[in-house]
Structure formats: C-alpha cells, structure tokens
Design an enzyme around this catalytic site. Structure first.
Site: not given
Ligand SMILES: [Zn+2]
Length: 378
Positions: A208, A222, A275, A340
């Site tokens: 992102h 995030e 992420h 993650e």
């Molecule tokens: Zn993400």
C-alpha cells in the site's frame, strides 16, 4: 566532476566503502523500474560512478575510453600515478584523465593502439570494456560462446571469462554484440556484477502507500506499519551484506505492476511484500505468510519466514497459505511471498503493532527467515 573532488572520492573509497542504502532514487532519469537502477545506485553510493552536473545520469549515453579508464581505476581502488610519463601521443598532461589512463596502462589493464595512441575520446565498445575489466583475471574460456563471439575474436578470452564469472549475460538471442558502443547503464551493470559477484538482491515491497492506506483499525494504518517494518528489515538485511531494493521508502502510491517491474527489471533474487492483516471479525489474530500456489521455491521461502517469524514474535501460527489470485505473487518472476505478521483488526495484535520493539521483532523474524532460505536453497 572536478578532479580534486574525484580524488577525494577515491581516497574515501580506499579508506572505506560508505555504508549507504542504495534505494532512494538519486537520478531523475533512472527510476527504480530501470533495469540497471540497482547497479547504478549502488555504485553511485560508493562513489565509483557519478551523474552529470545537471543531476542526470544519462543511462543510454555512450562512455568514452578515457571514462572507462577512470572507471576501472576507481573500481579497483588503485593509487593514481602522480608523475606524467606520456605513454600515449594523444594523452597529454593537460588531459583530464591522464592519471587514470597512465595508471591503468602501468597496471596492464589497457594497452592502447599499435601507433602509440589511446584514442581517449572514442566511445568504448562492449568488447573493450570487458577486456579492460578482465585483463587481471585468471582467464576461463570454458563453456558455450556467444553466437557472435567466436574463438578467433580478439576479445574472446576476456568475454568468455566475464561470461563464466556471471559478469556479462549477453542478450536473449544468445549474442553479445561486442562491437556495439557500451552505454553508461551497461557499464554500471557489468561493473557492479564484477565488484559484487555473489551479492543476493532482495526486493522489499512495503504494501500500500499514498492514497491507498490498506487496512485501518485500532488507530493504525496498514501502509505506515508496513513501511516501518520494511525499513527495519532493509537495515537488518544490509547489515548482513545483502543487497536490498525497495519498491517505496516513503508514503507514496505505487501500482502493483510498478512493484513487480522494479523487482523483475532489476533481477532481484526474491521478493518480499510486507503487509499486515485485517478481518471482519476482531477475534482473528496471528501470523501467516502467503506464496504463489505454483512456486515450490516461493513455498520454501514462505516456510522459512513463517517459522522464524513465529519464533521472533510468538504470535498464533496460522501457517503458510498458497494463493494464485494475488497480483504481486503471480507477476514477479522470482520466489515471492507476502508476510502478514499480525492483525490490525485484533485489539491484542494491534497493541503489539503499536510498539516499535514489536515491529523490530517482526523485521528480525523476516530477516532470519530470508537468511535461512538462502542457506537451505543452495
Ligand atoms: Zn495489505
């Protein structure tokens, strides 16, 4: 560049190689998606190459024989001759590069032409560059030659030596194009491979950024957490001697395509997209690493990182997950994963993610996983 400044740079180079990250774009005409971006940035950060006074690098410009002499002498950190000898009739003492040319000559790296000229302003060919760089190497002519460089070509032993050492690759059609003028980007790429032959290049992609915040929950965005962890990961990997190329180092928007192009064009060895997770139910928590369903090396990389992440941060182990629908996993050509480490949407995980020390631990876990991957995959 002024000679005094150059001498200073070389002096610095001899004393130490400055520890600078080769990620921020230094030259407006060499974006991260340029195929030689990483080589150019790395050499520039070490003071071996520089741009023009207007700030541009001009990657497609040709490079003169005197510039090559400077490059080779700088890259090998040779001490410069201070007494003019006049080896070449066309390199007088007021030529800006006489010290480099005479030093390279005395080291046996350049020979010049039979008529005692050096033709300092002539553009250098690809064969000439490789020859100058390879003259002090042990020659190795084994293996399959390029289709346009036969054993009777004058530069054959040097080109083959460079090929066998992984310093030159040639073109997809199997040719080397020895008589083509070498561009500044090509010279940087060849020189980088010569100086850092086995340096693994890791592409780190903080997910992102800019207008795309990613998941937002419990006061966290995030994109910010991703960038913070990714920058810490970069520092850890660089301190271990790895080359690192970042898709972004600031809060900017990048398309998924651009992220893949940066890694693919620069031929990164692995791609790690950082992420953090979110779910509609706040109870979901823990750590998972995603990989491309059809990549066995990607799976291996995911396994290594998952194990080390859990060790480093002690979160719930959700395991590794195959995915065939995620753009960056599908369109990168090297083993790729998406990490993650925790859930922004889970209150306990979010509290941890707010702590710098926890973000640092995530970076350490991913770093350990990457080191493990390279130790088991070779
Ligand atoms: Zn993400």
């Amino acid at each position: 560049m002024r000679k005094s400044l150059l001498l200073l740079l070389i002096a610095l180079l001899i004393i130490f190689l400055p520890k600078t990250s080769a990620f921020a774009q230094k030259f407006p005409d060499v974006p991260p998606t340029h195929w030689a971006f990483y080589s150019i940035e790395s050499l520039a950060s070490k003071g071996i190459i520089a741009g023009y006074p207007d700030g541009l690098f001009r990657p497609e410009a040709h490079i003169s024989r005197s510039q090559i002499a400077k490059l080779v002498v700088s890259s090998k950190a040779l001490s410069l001759n201070t007494t003019f000898k006049g080896y070449f009739t066309d390199v007088p003492q007021d030529h800006w590069a006489w010290q480099y040319i005479e030093t390279a000559y005395e080291q046996g790296l350049i020979k010049g032409f039979p008529d005692k000229t050096f033709k300092p302003e002539d553009p250098a060919t690809r064969a000439q560059l490789v020859t100058i760089l390879m003259r002090d190497h042990l020659l190795d002519t084994s293996g399959t030659p390029f289709t346009d460089v036969s054993p009777d070509h004058w530069a054959y032993p040097y080109i083959m030596t460079a090929k066998n050492a992984g310093i030159v690759e040639g073109f997809p059609d199997g040719t080397f194009k020895p008589e083509r003028f070498v561009t500044r980007a090509e010279a940087a790429s060849i020189l980088y491979r010569m100086l850092c032959p086995s340096n693994k290049l890791i592409a780190i992609d903080p997910g992102h950024g800019g207008s795309d915040s990613g998941a937002c929950a419990n006061g966290l965005k995030e994109k910010d957490v991703n960038l913070d962890v990714a920058l810490a990961l970069r520092n850890l990997l660089e301190s271990q001697g790895y080359g690192v190329i970042m898709t972004r180092t600031t809060d900017i928007y990048l398309s998924l395509r651009q992220r893949c192009d940066i890694a693919n064009n620069n031929k990164a060895d692995i791609f790690v997209s950082v992420h953090h997770n979110a779910a509609t139910v706040s109870t979901a928590r823990g750590t998972e690493v995603l990989y491309y369903t059809y990549s066995s090396k990607g799976k291996k990389l995911a396994e290594c990182i998952q194990v080390e992440l859990i060790k480093a941060i002690g979160t719930r182990d959700r395991g590794i997950k195959p995915r065939d629908d995620l753009y960056v996993l599908k369109h990168t050509v090297m083993p790729a994963v998406i990490t993650e480490a925790a859930f922004l949407s889970n209150p306990e995980d979010a509290e941890l993610l707010k702590q710098d020390s926890f973000r640092q631990k995530i970076a350490q876990g991913i770093c350990n996983g990457i080191i493990k991957y390279f130790s088991v995959s070779e």
